[in-house]
Write an enzyme that holds these catalytic residues in place. Structure first.
Site, PDB file in Angstrom:
ATOM      1  N   GLU A   1       6.755  -0.999   3.329  1.00 24.56           N
ATOM      2  CA  GLU A   1       5.921  -1.347   4.479  1.00 24.56           C
ATOM      3  C   GLU A   1       4.455  -0.964   4.297  1.00 24.56           C
ATOM      4  OE1 GLU A   1       7.728  -0.153   8.197  1.00 24.56           O
ATOM      5  OE2 GLU A   1       6.026  -0.923   9.337  1.00 24.56           O
TER       6      GLU A   1
ATOM      7  N   HIS B   1       6.853  -3.015  13.190  1.00 24.55           N
ATOM      8  CA  HIS B   1       6.657  -3.158  11.743  1.00 24.55           C
ATOM      9  C   HIS B   1       5.242  -3.665  11.507  1.00 24.55           C
ATOM     10  CE1 HIS B   1       8.248  -4.077   7.617  1.00 24.55           C
ATOM     11  NE2 HIS B   1       7.204  -4.876   7.629  1.00 24.55           N
TER      12      HIS B   1
ATOM     13  N   GLU C   1       7.747  13.947   0.741  1.00 20.81           N
ATOM     14  CA  GLU C   1       7.973  13.337   2.044  1.00 20.81           C
ATOM     15  C   GLU C   1       7.335  14.219   3.104  1.00 20.81           C
ATOM     16  OE1 GLU C   1       9.346  10.596   3.717  1.00 20.81           O
ATOM     17  OE2 GLU C   1       8.629  11.818   5.393  1.00 20.81           O
TER      18      GLU C   1
ATOM     19  N   ASP D   1      -1.014   6.681   6.515  1.00 20.36           N
ATOM     20  CA  ASP D   1      -1.736   7.548   5.560  1.00 20.36           C
ATOM     21  C   ASP D   1      -1.955   6.870   4.211  1.00 20.36           C
ATOM     22  OD1 ASP D   1      -0.865   9.117   7.615  1.00 20.36           O
ATOM     23  OD2 ASP D   1       0.054  10.671   6.369  1.00 20.36           O
TER      24      ASP D   1
ATOM     25  N   GLY E   1      18.149  -1.521  11.533  1.00 21.36           N
ATOM     26  CA  GLY E   1      19.425  -1.944  12.122  1.00 21.36           C
ATOM     27  C   GLY E   1      20.499  -2.381  11.156  1.00 21.36           C
TER      28      GLY E   1
ATOM     29  N   THR F   1      13.373   3.326   7.458  1.00 17.60           N
ATOM     30  CA  THR F   1      14.566   2.739   6.846  1.00 17.60           C
ATOM     31  C   THR F   1      15.805   3.308   7.533  1.00 17.60           C
ATOM     32  OG1 THR F   1      13.342   2.681   4.768  1.00 17.60           O
ATOM     33  CG2 THR F   1      15.726   2.338   4.642  1.00 17.60           C
TER      34      THR F   1
ATOM     35  N   ALA G   1      11.922   2.366   0.308  1.00 14.62           N
ATOM     36  CA  ALA G   1      11.098   1.958  -0.833  1.00 14.62           C
ATOM     37  C   ALA G   1      10.898   3.140  -1.777  1.00 14.62           C
ATOM     38  CB  ALA G   1       9.753   1.426  -0.352  1.00 14.62           C
TER      39      ALA G   1
ATOM     40  N   ARG H   1      10.359 -13.141  16.158  1.00 12.62           N
ATOM     41  CA  ARG H   1      10.158 -11.977  17.026  1.00 12.62           C
ATOM     42  C   ARG H   1       8.866 -12.033  17.831  1.00 12.62           C
ATOM     43  NH1 ARG H   1      12.537  -7.043  13.278  1.00 12.62           N
ATOM     44  NH2 ARG H   1      14.692  -7.692  13.498  1.00 12.62           N
TER      45      ARG H   1
HETATM   46  P1  ADP Z   1       9.680   1.903   3.722  1.00 14.31           P
HETATM   47  O1  ADP Z   1      10.574   1.057   4.567  1.00 14.31           O
HETATM   48  O2  ADP Z   1       8.516   1.166   3.210  1.00 14.31           O
HETATM   49  O3  ADP Z   1      10.424   2.685   2.700  1.00 14.31           O
HETATM   50  P2  ADP Z   1       9.809   4.071   5.582  1.00 14.31           P
HETATM   51  O4  ADP Z   1       9.209   4.085   6.907  1.00 14.31           O
HETATM   52  O5  ADP Z   1      11.283   3.916   5.513  1.00 14.31           O
HETATM   53  O6  ADP Z   1       9.053   2.946   4.752  1.00 14.31           O
HETATM   54  O7  ADP Z   1       9.450   5.376   4.780  1.00 14.31           O
HETATM   55  C1  ADP Z   1       8.130   5.816   4.657  1.00 14.31           C
HETATM   56  C2  ADP Z   1       8.170   7.331   4.564  1.00 14.31           C
HETATM   57  O8  ADP Z   1       6.906   7.817   4.140  1.00 14.31           O
HETATM   58  C3  ADP Z   1       8.489   8.021   5.881  1.00 14.31           C
HETATM   59  O9  ADP Z   1       9.593   8.860   5.715  1.00 14.31           O
HETATM   60  C4  ADP Z   1       7.225   8.799   6.184  1.00 14.31           C
HETATM   61  O10 ADP Z   1       7.468  10.030   6.835  1.00 14.31           O
HETATM   62  C5  ADP Z   1       6.662   9.029   4.809  1.00 14.31           C
HETATM   63  N1  ADP Z   1       5.213   9.303   4.788  1.00 14.31           N
HETATM   64  C6  ADP Z   1       4.258   8.765   5.568  1.00 14.31           C
HETATM   65  N2  ADP Z   1       3.059   9.257   5.258  1.00 14.31           N
HETATM   66  C7  ADP Z   1       3.245  10.130   4.237  1.00 14.31           C
HETATM   67  C8  ADP Z   1       2.394  10.978   3.491  1.00 14.31           C
HETATM   68  N3  ADP Z   1       1.092  11.018   3.719  1.00 14.31           N
HETATM   69  N4  ADP Z   1       2.943  11.755   2.533  1.00 14.31           N
HETATM   70  C9  ADP Z   1       4.273  11.740   2.298  1.00 14.31           C
HETATM   71  N5  ADP Z   1       5.122  10.981   2.977  1.00 14.31           N
HETATM   72  C10 ADP Z   1       4.635  10.161   3.939  1.00 14.31           C
END
Ligand code: ADP
Length: 713
Positions: A678, A649, A195, A456, A208, A204, A176, A515
């Site tokens: 998500e 999820h 990140e 977070d 799968g 992501t 996302a 699921r």
């Molecule tokens: P989506 O499928 O919605 O893109 P992902 O799980 O693939 O979600 O990606 C969410 C990302 O956000 C992860 O890489 C996670 O480490 C990162 N993340 C989570 N909390 C924080 C935060 N407080 N600051 C920066 N990045 C974050």
């Protein structure tokens, strides 16, 4: 010569620390000014500081091994007269992409700081510790003074506070976040993406490789099976006043059923004279995808209330998923759609509209490259901790912190896009809001997720008044590793061709169900463990003729490695398979009898032949296991893999509208704040369909990026 070379900043530091009497904890940044043990030999070294090293005289190459997440991790230390001059990871099976930074940084720091007690790398804690433990084992093997080694423990220290200015800040670098950032940058905005982890990709990267999209052109090249036609006929026969449809509570969804029935009738009329299973083409429509989102996600909570998908968000997803897929192609992803696509049904998808999609690092590398090409600035190991608002409540940036503790203020002229994923790696948070799983959940329930997805973004948004939707149900992945909770270490094919059995070898569920239905049924099994029979993927006639011992299989593993690693059982005959199941694999040793397996497979085969499952009503049946062919061919066999449900999820999250704007608890748009993926709630209600996550994150990621960019125009 060598000794001179290792008179690096890092080495000098270690002595500075020990001379300062620092027994543990943190060390200052490297400095070349401090005296060192190696400097003893130098004429300028002050005599008084030349305490004899406890490790003097130790030289050689020593290897230590520890248990990593995916197998043994070995570290080789080269020691010259008590000084570690080289550290190298010589064996690792840790997940590519996730552990790369740890594999590089920890060995380098072992040499720089002459210690094996270091900071773990964010997002790769387990691997970091495994490397440190392996290095400890090597140091012990060498006979080094372990207390002295630990006394030099090093922890990075914060740098000076930073202030960054940009148009848009994207929080989170999964699918996302990367798609939102790329879109916004392509639309002309200055974009910073932060990140928290040491790598991009989030969940992501773990996904799968399944992407659901209504693709009528691809359906035109497929054949509608008899079972699918039966399902469509049941939709035509649905009575809108039926209690199970819950139109009394969610009346808006009745129009979708009406539209679906019209679409099916039109389809039948257009294909009059054709026969399902022979020459009737496949069918799909926005209304059918929406219907699956609704019925697949309609759930009753423990308190008796019902939850259903937000119809507007579901429509936006179903209408735009294919367009997002086509956009991803323009970023260089290798994807097929239209008449070139062969659609399938990923586990829990409810219909063959799943497009094959790249997974793992290949996907994330392409997305990262696209983001950078578009001009996005990416900062890893930078965690957003709070959102900044102006006097009117508009979001104008965020406060962040880097892994070494450096504080960063990011000021934005257009706003912030939250894309920080869900909170499955925060089992206590799941449990705090849960109104579904009850005692099946604990604060320690395992997860398929990356460790940084701790919710977070949801907490930060709530802190400034954002509303949330659907935190009451988290989705569990029924078929995870029984020991680790990950999606690794197992084998499974198309949902339609899987056979799930209990510890006695009997089927216990419709493997094609959603699921949560699968999870609830599986959690009733002993220790929550059940077993998947895998006989290779079925051919064009729907027949599985066995799986070779070295044949490449799901998740890049192969059958031999999984069997030899103690994760699955393999037999070239059923008798061999039954025998193998007496040994422990994946935390279980069920000891199936050959007879039980033969009966179960025989009955399942008869259902595939009849295209009707008398026991569990499996709607889409394939995967006839040709036991005769398997047993007569010594190179072909059959496997069983033990599995157990884990948190996968979180369907709930911040409330958004179809513009991906975050809403406050009064339903008003919070200016300057968008969210995608998500971290949001509302689309999937009580159960997300398999294959809908990727469609969701890229569709709403793009929408968030477009709208945040538009705010600057
Ligand atoms: P989506 O499928 O919605 O893109 P992902 O799980 O693939 O979600 O990606 C969410 C990302 O956000 C992860 O890489 C996670 O480490 C990162 N993340 C989570 N909390 C924080 C935060 N407080 N600051 C920066 N990045 C974050």
């Amino acid at each position: 010569m060598m000794k001179k070379k290792i008179l690096s900043a890092g080495l000098c530091l270690t002595m500075a620390v020990s001379l300062a009497g620092c027994a543990s904890g943190t060390a200052a940044e490297p400095t070349t000014a401090a005296p060192s043990q190696a400097a003893e030999s130098s004429s300028s070294a002050p005599e008084t500081t030349a305490a004899p090293s406890p490790n003097a005289g130790i030289s050689g190459t020593f290897t230590g091994t520890s248990a990593g997440m995916q197998g043994p991790v070995s570290v080789e230390l080269t020691i010259e007269d008590g000084v570690i001059t080289k550290a190298a990871v010589t064996e690792s099976h840790e997940t590519a992409g996730v552990c790369d930074v740890a594999l590089e940084r920890i060995p380098a720091q072992i040499v720089d700081y002459q210690t094996t007690t270091l900071d773990s790398v964010t997002g790769a804690t387990f691997a970091s510790r495994a490397i440190m433990r392996a290095a400890d084992a090597a140091a012990e093997e060498a006979g080094m003074d372990m207390e002295a080694l630990k006394a030099r423990a090093y922890s990075a220290q914060p740098g000076v506070n930073q202030v960054w200015d940009t148009d848009i800040l994207v929080i989170g670098g999964g699918g996302a976040g990367l798609s939102a950032a790329t879109t916004a940058a392509q639309d002309g905005s200055r974009v910073i993406l932060i990140e928290k982890s040491s790598f991009l990709g989030g969940n992501t990267m773990m996904a799968g490789g399944a992407y659901n999209a209504v693709d009528t052109e691809a359906q035109g090249s497929a054949i509608l099976t008899e079972a699918q036609k039966n399902t469509l006929d049941t939709y035509l026969a649905l009575d809108p006043s039926g209690e199970s449809l819950k139109f009394d509570q969610f009346p808006q969804w009745q129009n979708v059923l009406t539209q679906l029935q019209t679409d099916i009738k039109d389809f039948y009329a257009a294909n009059e004279g054709t026969t399902a299973g022979v020459d009737m083409p496949g069918f799909d429509s926005v209304s059918l995808h929406m219907w699956h989102i609704y019925t697949g996600g309609l759930r009753q909570l423990n308190d008796g209330t019902w939850t259903a998908s937000d119809i507007d968000l579901a429509k936006t997803l179903a209408e735009n998923a294919l367009g997002s897929f086509e956009w991803l192609k323009t970023l260089g992803l290798d994807l097929t759609s239209g008449s070139d696509a062969s659609l399938y049904t990923v586990l829990g998808a409810m219909w063959p509209r799943t497009h094959r999609f790249p997974a793992g690092t290949s996907l994330i590398d392409s997305l990262e490259e696209a983001a950078k090409t578009a001009g996005v600035d990416i900062y890893l190991e930078t965690q957003a901790v709070s959102l900044l608002t102006d006097a009117d409540g508009k979001v104008v940036g965020a406060q962040a912190e880097q892994a070494d503790g450096t504080k960063v203020t990011v000021n934005t002229s257009q706003g912030v896009i939250l894309a920080s994923g869900g909170y499955c790696a925060n089992a206590p948070m799941v449990k705090q809001y849960d109104k579904y799983w009850g005692d099946s959940l604990s604060d320690h329930t395992l997860t398929t997720n990356v460790g940084t997805n701790t919710g977070d973004g949801i907490v930060m948004a709530m802190d400034i008044g954002a509303d949330t939707t659907g935190l009451e149900i988290a989705q569990m992945m029924p078929s995870s590793s029984a020991l680790k909770g990950t999606m690794t270490d197992g084998l499974w094919g198309d949902a339609s061709e899987q056979i799930w059995i209990d510890g006695s070898g009997n089927r216990f569920v419709n493997e094609y169900a959603e699921r949560d239905v699968l999870t609830l049924a599986s959690l009733e099994q002993e220790n929550g463990i059940f077993y998947i029979i895998y006989a290779g993927q079925s051919d064009e006639n729907g027949v599985c003729k066995g799986v070779g011992y070295d044949e490449a299989a799901t998740f890049g593993a192969n059958v031999a490695a999984l069997a030899e690693g103690g994760h699955i059982w393999y037999g070239s005959t059923l008798a061999e398979l039954a025998e193998a199941s007496k040994t422990s694999a994946g935390g279980a040793a069920p000891a199936f009898t050959e007879e039980a397996l033969r009966n179960t497979i025989g009955t399942y085969n008869s259902y595939v032949s009849a295209q009707k499952d008398d026991d569990f009503g499996k709607e889409v049946l394939s995967g006839f296991i040709d036991l005769e062919a398997i047993e007569s061919d010594p190179n072909m066999g059959i496997c069983i893999s033990p599995r157990k449900a884990s948190l996968h999820h979180t369907m709930g999250g911040v409330t958004i509208n179809t513009d991906a704007s975050v809403l406050d608890t009064d339903g008003n748009v919070i200016q300057g704040l968008w969210a995608a993926g998500e971290v949001t709630g509302g689309i999937h209600a009580g159960n997300r369909l398999g294959g809908n996550a990727e469609a969701d994150i890229f569709t709403f990621g793009r929408i968030a990026g477009q709208n945040a960019a538009a705010a600057g125009k």
